[in-house]
Write an enzyme that holds these catalytic residues in place. Sequence first.
Site, PDB file in Angstrom:
ATOM      1  N   ARG A  31       0.817  -1.222   0.000  1.00 52.05           N
ATOM      2  CA  ARG A  31       0.000   0.000   0.000  1.00 52.05           C
ATOM      3  C   ARG A  31       0.842   1.260   0.000  1.00 52.05           C
ATOM      4  O   ARG A  31       0.300   2.364   0.033  1.00 52.05           O
ATOM      5  CB  ARG A  31      -0.986  -0.024   1.173  1.00 52.05           C
ATOM      6  CG  ARG A  31      -0.356  -0.294   2.521  1.00 52.05           C
ATOM      7  CD  ARG A  31      -1.407  -0.678   3.559  1.00 52.05           C
ATOM      8  NE  ARG A  31      -0.812  -1.076   4.818  1.00 52.05           N
ATOM      9  CZ  ARG A  31      -0.386  -2.314   5.112  1.00 52.05           C
ATOM     10  NH1 ARG A  31      -0.460  -3.264   4.195  1.00 52.05           N
ATOM     11  NH2 ARG A  31       0.119  -2.599   6.287  1.00 52.05           N
TER      12      ARG A  31
ATOM     13  N   GLU B  75      -5.802  -1.164   6.385  1.00 44.62           N
ATOM     14  CA  GLU B  75      -4.886  -2.317   6.330  1.00 44.62           C
ATOM     15  C   GLU B  75      -3.659  -2.035   7.201  1.00 44.62           C
ATOM     16  O   GLU B  75      -3.067  -2.942   7.767  1.00 44.62           O
ATOM     17  CB  GLU B  75      -4.480  -2.623   4.883  1.00 44.62           C
ATOM     18  CG  GLU B  75      -3.914  -4.030   4.715  1.00 44.62           C
ATOM     19  CD  GLU B  75      -3.676  -4.442   3.266  1.00 44.62           C
ATOM     20  OE1 GLU B  75      -2.693  -3.979   2.652  1.00 44.62           O
ATOM     21  OE2 GLU B  75      -4.457  -5.248   2.725  1.00 44.62           O
TER      22      GLU B  75
ATOM     23  N   HIS C 294     -25.774  14.778  -1.271  1.00 44.59           N
ATOM     24  CA  HIS C 294     -27.124  14.346  -1.647  1.00 44.59           C
ATOM     25  C   HIS C 294     -27.335  12.875  -1.323  1.00 44.59           C
ATOM     26  O   HIS C 294     -28.233  12.236  -1.867  1.00 44.59           O
ATOM     27  CB  HIS C 294     -27.347  14.616  -3.136  1.00 44.59           C
ATOM     28  CG  HIS C 294     -27.311  16.080  -3.440  1.00 44.59           C
ATOM     29  ND1 HIS C 294     -28.416  16.899  -3.343  1.00 44.59           N
ATOM     30  CD2 HIS C 294     -26.269  16.897  -3.765  1.00 44.59           C
ATOM     31  CE1 HIS C 294     -28.072  18.140  -3.632  1.00 44.59           C
ATOM     32  NE2 HIS C 294     -26.769  18.171  -3.883  1.00 44.59           N
TER      33      HIS C 294
HETATM   34  O1  LIG Z   1       1.110  -6.911  -4.950  1.00 47.96           O
HETATM   35  P1  LIG Z   1       0.622  -8.211  -4.465  1.00 47.96           P
HETATM   36  O2  LIG Z   1       1.717  -9.061  -3.904  1.00 47.96           O
HETATM   37  O3  LIG Z   1      -0.136  -8.939  -5.565  1.00 47.96           O
HETATM   38  O4  LIG Z   1      -0.382  -7.970  -3.274  1.00 47.96           O
HETATM   39  C1  LIG Z   1      -1.560  -7.251  -3.460  1.00 47.96           C
HETATM   40  C2  LIG Z   1      -2.177  -6.836  -2.158  1.00 47.96           C
HETATM   41  O5  LIG Z   1      -2.430  -7.968  -1.336  1.00 47.96           O
HETATM   42  C3  LIG Z   1      -2.130  -7.661   0.018  1.00 47.96           C
HETATM   43  O6  LIG Z   1      -0.927  -8.259   0.347  1.00 47.96           O
HETATM   44  C4  LIG Z   1      -3.138  -8.188   0.979  1.00 47.96           C
HETATM   45  O7  LIG Z   1      -4.428  -8.175   0.513  1.00 47.96           O
HETATM   46  C5  LIG Z   1      -2.003  -6.152   0.017  1.00 47.96           C
HETATM   47  O8  LIG Z   1      -1.276  -5.660   1.093  1.00 47.96           O
HETATM   48  C6  LIG Z   1      -1.340  -5.940  -1.288  1.00 47.96           C
HETATM   49  O9  LIG Z   1      -1.347  -4.597  -1.662  1.00 47.96           O
END
Ligand SMILES: O=P(O)(O)OC[C@H]1O[C@](O)(CO)[C@@H](O)[C@@H]1O
Length: 531
Positions: free
Chosen positions: A273, A358, A389
């Site tokens: 993230r 997260e 709205h």
């Molecule tokens: O880039 P990847 O390894 O496919 O992961 C995608 C996403 O899955 C997660 O690991 C968990 O859902 C996220 O933190 C991450 O952004």
Amino acid sequence: MTQRLRCDETPAWTALQAHYEQVGRHFDVRADFEHNPDRFAQFSQQAPHVFADLSKNRIDAQAEALLLQLAEQCGLVEHRDAMFAGGCINSTEHRAVMHYLLRNQAVAATSQEAAAPVLRGAVADAAMPEVNATLRAMLAFAEAVRADEQITDIVNIGIGGSDLGPQMAVVALQAYAIPGKRFHFVSNVDGDELGEVLTQIRPHSTLFLVASKTFTTRETMTNAHSARQWFLDQAGPGADLGRHFAALTTNLEAAQAFGIRTTFGFRDWVGGRYSMWSAIGLPLAIAIGEAGFRALLGGAHAMDQHFLTAPLAKNLPVRLGLLDVWYRNFHGFSSRSVAPYHHGLRRLPAYLQQLEMESNGKRVDVHGRALSYSTSPVVWGEPGTNGQHAFFQMIHQGTDIVPVEFIAVREPAHDMPGHHAQLVANALAQAQALLQGRSDAGGHRHFPGNRPSSFFVMERMEPVTLGALIALYEHRVFVSGSIWGINSFDQWGVELGKQLAQDIQPRLATGDVHGLDPSTAGLLRQFRPRF
Ligand SMILES: O=P(O)(O)OC[C@H]1O[C@](O)(CO)[C@@H](O)[C@@H]1O
């Protein structure tokens, strides 16, 4: 990791509880504005590219002073500095957290200047050559794609951090996007999403970007395999997969095994993230070009510098993170609404949901001990004026208090007469109405007022301001997570569902419900005739 005082064991926490009982619980922002002519100046500030007015929040100087003491007693500065020194602060995954190195360059940096990072130190000095080499390669590729008139469609296949950041930014910076190219984002394993995109594109004019930090995420791999099959079927003999697929990942081997030869990597010290600044940002780099992408990084870097160097009392990410703690743990507010008064920021709430929930949706501290206080609020929202709205009724007159965060720009990207003034007037009026309320009417027409909001203003929606805004949010999440003593950089909470899905999928074919709870077994039977 050195043992720090838990936030609820500090003297400042106890003092904040007392202050909340004596003042905070009944604090009326309107009355404070009347008594304190400096309130706006005290609770607003200019940070790099973002002006923030926090004065409509239920906070007084004493609460802020105690929150700053809390930060000190919880070791916020040491924790921040440990992150910027490359310490292993993601302790449950044994990783450093250094996404800030990806934007370690001044706003005006050219590719030559970028070789001289602004943040120095052994860790940065060791990492920057590779960071800059990857950035240069990725931006050169982006420029080549931009110049390639044959490529009209870019399809990003990724989920979570490998989707939300670049998608949010491509949408936000549409005014800067290269004409003649369309950007698609496929994240859901629901075949409807990929299917819909595939009806709009042709193999010879499409570039697929398989974006996955791990290159193992099942949704992404399923979509990538289906896209590859579609490409091979459609393109026919001589199909050049290598020209039409690139991978953005830390797992270069898996990408190569998939048949992709153009790969852009990053290190495990970039969390999913927090990865839009890395190779994961390639769709954005194609959209806005090298100069735009470097400006985005420069804006984020300016916010990094602010977070690192501004005194805590005038440090915007710190003030916001502490306000979040004040609201969550003392006022007990369980959600915060984001209201971007900018159509381009319509994906920002979704992006922030991942960033904040997260990161800080945790119930144990960094040592694995259960917490006795609340952590991440629910973050949600819609762009203004649409939200007005829909759900603003509840924010104005509902039983729960929901702090709102307004975001607006001074200069619009369009030149439609009257629209921008109306948009901005609405944002200002909503914040004003939340504060003032309305007491000249009773019953259904009564507005209690004293409902908190913050207001962010930026010059315009452009790469440099967006970079600063997103880095502001990242650091704010760091601050509240740090006070709560949790690891904001892992996400173990997503694992169980992934594992159970792997157990359930074959059962859909066989009908085996052995060992399942009655509800799951009953639901599985609902789907059985289909498989
Ligand atoms: O880039 P990847 O390894 O496919 O992961 C995608 C996403 O899955 C997660 O690991 C968990 O859902 C996220 O933190 C991450 O952004």
